[in-house]
Write a protein that holds these residues in place. Structure first.
Motif, PDB file in Angstrom:
ATOM      1  N   ASP A 131      43.297  37.135  44.590  1.00  0.00           N
ATOM      2  CA  ASP A 131      43.073  36.386  43.400  1.00  0.00           C
ATOM      3  C   ASP A 131      42.637  37.832  42.228  1.00  0.00           C
ATOM      4  O   ASP A 131      41.438  38.023  42.356  1.00  0.00           O
ATOM      5  N   LEU A 132      43.509  37.957  41.647  1.00  0.00           N
ATOM      6  CA  LEU A 132      43.087  39.332  40.751  1.00  0.00           C
ATOM      7  C   LEU A 132      42.092  38.807  39.792  1.00  0.00           C
ATOM      8  O   LEU A 132      41.179  39.673  39.395  1.00  0.00           O
ATOM      9  N   MET A 133      42.133  37.699  39.114  1.00  0.00           N
ATOM     10  CA  MET A 133      41.127  37.320  38.244  1.00  0.00           C
ATOM     11  C   MET A 133      39.748  37.360  38.856  1.00  0.00           C
ATOM     12  O   MET A 133      38.763  37.520  37.958  1.00  0.00           O
ATOM     13  N   GLN A 134      39.628  36.782  40.031  1.00  0.00           N
ATOM     14  CA  GLN A 134      38.163  36.731  40.614  1.00  0.00           C
ATOM     15  C   GLN A 134      37.684  38.248  40.994  1.00  0.00           C
ATOM     16  O   GLN A 134      36.659  38.424  40.708  1.00  0.00           O
ATOM     17  N   VAL A 135      38.420  39.087  41.113  1.00  0.00           N
ATOM     18  CA  VAL A 135      38.114  40.229  41.333  1.00  0.00           C
ATOM     19  C   VAL A 135      37.838  41.251  39.995  1.00  0.00           C
ATOM     20  O   VAL A 135      36.687  41.695  39.994  1.00  0.00           O
ATOM     21  N   LEU A 136      38.490  40.776  39.090  1.00  0.00           N
ATOM     22  CA  LEU A 136      38.105  41.383  37.700  1.00  0.00           C
ATOM     23  C   LEU A 136      36.772  40.756  37.003  1.00  0.00           C
ATOM     24  O   LEU A 136      35.689  41.330  36.742  1.00  0.00           O
ATOM     25  N   ARG A 137      36.489  39.430  37.557  1.00  0.00           N
ATOM     26  CA  ARG A 137      35.291  38.755  37.211  1.00  0.00           C
ATOM     27  C   ARG A 137      34.028  39.412  37.977  1.00  0.00           C
ATOM     28  O   ARG A 137      32.882  39.647  37.396  1.00  0.00           O
ATOM     29  N   GLU A 138      34.184  39.864  39.321  1.00  0.00           N
ATOM     30  CA  GLU A 138      33.441  40.400  40.117  1.00  0.00           C
ATOM     31  C   GLU A 138      33.122  41.834  39.613  1.00  0.00           C
ATOM     32  O   GLU A 138      32.022  42.453  39.445  1.00  0.00           O
ATOM     33  N   MET A 139      34.083  42.788  39.299  1.00  0.00           N
ATOM     34  CA  MET A 139      34.079  44.105  38.689  1.00  0.00           C
ATOM     35  C   MET A 139      33.020  43.842  37.516  1.00  0.00           C
ATOM     36  O   MET A 139      32.205  44.775  36.967  1.00  0.00           O
ATOM     37  N   LYS A 140      33.424  43.081  36.563  1.00  0.00           N
ATOM     38  CA  LYS A 140      32.620  42.539  35.309  1.00  0.00           C
ATOM     39  C   LYS A 140      31.098  42.411  35.540  1.00  0.00           C
ATOM     40  O   LYS A 140      30.004  42.858  34.995  1.00  0.00           O
ATOM     41  N   ARG A 141      30.918  41.483  36.662  1.00  0.00           N
ATOM     42  CA  ARG A 141      29.635  40.969  37.092  1.00  0.00           C
ATOM     43  C   ARG A 141      28.689  42.307  37.266  1.00  0.00           C
ATOM     44  O   ARG A 141      27.593  42.514  36.818  1.00  0.00           O
ATOM     45  N   VAL A 142      29.247  43.337  38.211  1.00  0.00           N
ATOM     46  CA  VAL A 142      28.401  44.024  38.796  1.00  0.00           C
ATOM     47  C   VAL A 142      28.311  45.477  37.956  1.00  0.00           C
ATOM     48  O   VAL A 142      27.491  46.440  38.062  1.00  0.00           O
TER      49      VAL A 142
END
Length: 238
Positions: A131-142
């Motif tokens: 899920d690339l959107m989930q990975v992008l959200r995680e990248m933005k979070r950290v």
């Protein structure tokens, strides 16, 4: 292929190809991946002491480059233990063990606190995640407010006749090279399959915006066969 099956398949692929991963990257990209990474580092403008996280770090070439550029802490995360073992050997050989930490983990559930890094990067890994959107959200979070999310990835050329020649090479010849050079036909057949459903240059830039990243920049590389995307987290943390 559902998300769980894709994750298991990709894990098996990279565990299998780890010993020849660097060699095959040079062969299959005609060593262009090194030039793409140098271009990316120039665009990132890494400053002394900045802290970075490199996702899907593989054998850690980009992790090492980030550590050298900043002189600060660099963390590399990958789900493949075989890849990390090769990366750790490189880190140890360069005497960077005190600066670089390697973590086995899942890019979709990062084991780091919010606002921890100045840069979060992912190189040639985003098309492989469930899920690339989930990975992008995680990248933005950290990433810290004002910090950058950076993706260097294969992309889709759009102009002919280059597009036709590229897809002939990528879909027909590349898996055969994997078979001939390292006896891994099925594993290298995965590469064109992984790109088929992946967003093109503009679509991926829009995905960056959808997760809330700002000032998104997208750069096509080598006729569009690869692309660099950079987005910034707002100073307000949003």
């Amino acid at each position: 292929m559902d998300a769980e099956s894709k994750q298991q398949h990709v894990h098996a692929v990279f565990e299998s190809i780890a010993p020849k991963y660097d060699f095959m990257n040079d062969v299959l990209s005609f060593r262009r991946h090194k030039a793409w990474r140098r271009f990316t580092m120039r665009k990132m403008e890494v400053q002394p002491g900045q802290k970075s996280l490199d996702l899907c770090c593989g054998t850690c070439d980009w992790t090492i480059a980030l550590a050298k550029a900043s002189g600060g802490e660099a963390v590399g995360l990958d789900f493949s233990r075989n890849m990390l073992n090769i990366g750790q050997a490189k880190v140890d050989k360069l005497g960077l063990g005190g600066q670089i930490k390697l973590v086995q983990g899942n890019a979709m559930e990062l084991p780091f606190a919010d606002n921890s890094f100045d840069y979060v990067t992912i190189g040639f890994g985003l098309r492989n995640v469930p899920d690339l959107m989930q990975v992008l959200r995680e990248m933005k979070r950290v990433v810290k407010p004002g910090g950058k999310v950076v993706c260097l990835e294969l992309s889709k050329p759009s102009w002919q006749p280059f597009k036709g020649l590229y897809y002939f090479y990528f879909e027909k010849l590349l898996p055969l090279l994997g078979k001939w050079l390292v006896k891994r036909y099925e594993q290298y057949r995965w590469l064109p399959e992984s790109l088929a459903a992946f967003p093109d240059l503009q679509d991926l830039a829009e995905r960056f915006r959808q997760v809330g990243l700002r000032n998104v920049r997208a750069y096509p590389l080598t006729g569009g066969i690869a692309a660099l995307h950079i987005g910034t987290k707002g100073n307000d943390g949003a």
